[in-house]
Design an enzyme around this catalytic site. Structure first.
Site, short mmCIF file in Angstrom:
data_model
loop_
_atom_site.label_atom_id
_atom_site.label_comp_id
_atom_site.label_asym_id
_atom_site.label_seq_id
_atom_site.Cartn_x
_atom_site.Cartn_y
_atom_site.Cartn_z
CG ASP A 1 -3.47 8.51 -7.77
OD1 ASP A 1 -4.33 9.41 -7.83
OD2 ASP A 1 -3.47 7.63 -6.88
CB CYS B 1 -5.01 4.51 -7.26
SG CYS B 1 -4.45 4.75 -5.54
CE LYS C 1 -6.09 9.07 -4.88
NZ LYS C 1 -5.63 7.72 -5.24
C1 VGL Z 1 -1.20 4.05 -4.95
C2 VGL Z 1 -0.02 2.70 -3.52
C3 VGL Z 1 -0.13 3.64 -2.52
C4 VGL Z 1 -1.77 4.26 -6.32
C5 VGL Z 1 -1.33 5.00 -3.95
O1 VGL Z 1 -1.92 5.43 -6.74
O2 VGL Z 1 -2.06 3.25 -6.99
N1 VGL Z 1 -0.56 2.91 -4.72
N2 VGL Z 1 -0.78 4.79 -2.75
#
Ligand code: VGL
Ligand code: ZN
Length: 193
Positions: A13, A146, A98
């Protein structure tokens, strides 16, 4: 870190909404991980190791977002600037999104249907297996969500997992979440280095 052909690098991410200070869910120091991750990508590539990337990939509405009853400001909406991988990130392998069909969740390995709560696998585990991965190195954003979930799922799927601490940053929704994630990962058998 010693790399071999089967030490897979999983980049979690590293998207504008997390890594850019103007992003919808900007993580403190998020942009700092990009050069550190690019160095790891270069090492992995020169060892002949597979590199995989995940993208948080949300529909415009859903229980992930505070406006719809969830936790988070709007971020990583499918097809938007915020959902794009950071422009300086060196992309040298498959990208796994995802939530192609509106699912959410934190781990790169699973997606959760927001209506039924059912989880199903993303393409990540199969892709890593097909590439012959025998251990995983996990980096990216965010440590306490994540990265944590992906590292723990990687272990559960049977891989030894290392997290490179210079190459992750925490959201720290509650102060100390990143430190708690580190302790939990260590206690679970993830190597931090
Ligand atoms: C994430 C919060 C909400 C992440 C994703 O990538 O860690 N954190 N969505
Ligand atoms: Zn998200």
């Amino acid at each position: 870190m010693t790399w071999s052909r089967t030490t897979a690098l999983v980049v979690v991410d590293v998207q504008n909404d997390f890594a850019d200070p103007a992003g919808g869910l900007a993580v403190a120091g998020g942009a700092e991980v990009v050069p550190v991750i690019n160095a790891a990508v270069a090492e992995a590539v020169s060892a002949g190791a597979p590199v995989r990337y995940t993208q948080d990939w949300h529909p415009t509405s859903g229980p992930h977002f505070a406006k719809d009853g969830g936790t988070w400001p709007v971020h990583c909406v499918q097809g938007t600037w915020g959902a794009e991988l950071h422009p300086d990130l060196d992309v040298r392998g498959e990208v796994v999104r995802k939530g192609e069909h509106g699912e959410d969740g934190y781990s790169g390995f699973t997606m959760r249907d927001p209506v039924t709560g059912d989880t199903r696998a993303t393409a990540l585990a199969g892709s890593l297996r097909d590439a012959g991965a025998t251990e995983l190195v996990v980096v990216g954003l965010a440590t306490d969500y994540c990265v944590r979930a992906t590292a723990l799922d990687g272990l559960e799927q049977g891989w030894p997992v290392t997290v490179l601490w210079d190459a992750v940053r925490a959201v720290d929704l509650q102060p100390g979440d990143g430190a708690r994630a580190r302790a939990e990962l260590t206690a679970s058998g993830v190597v931090i280095r």
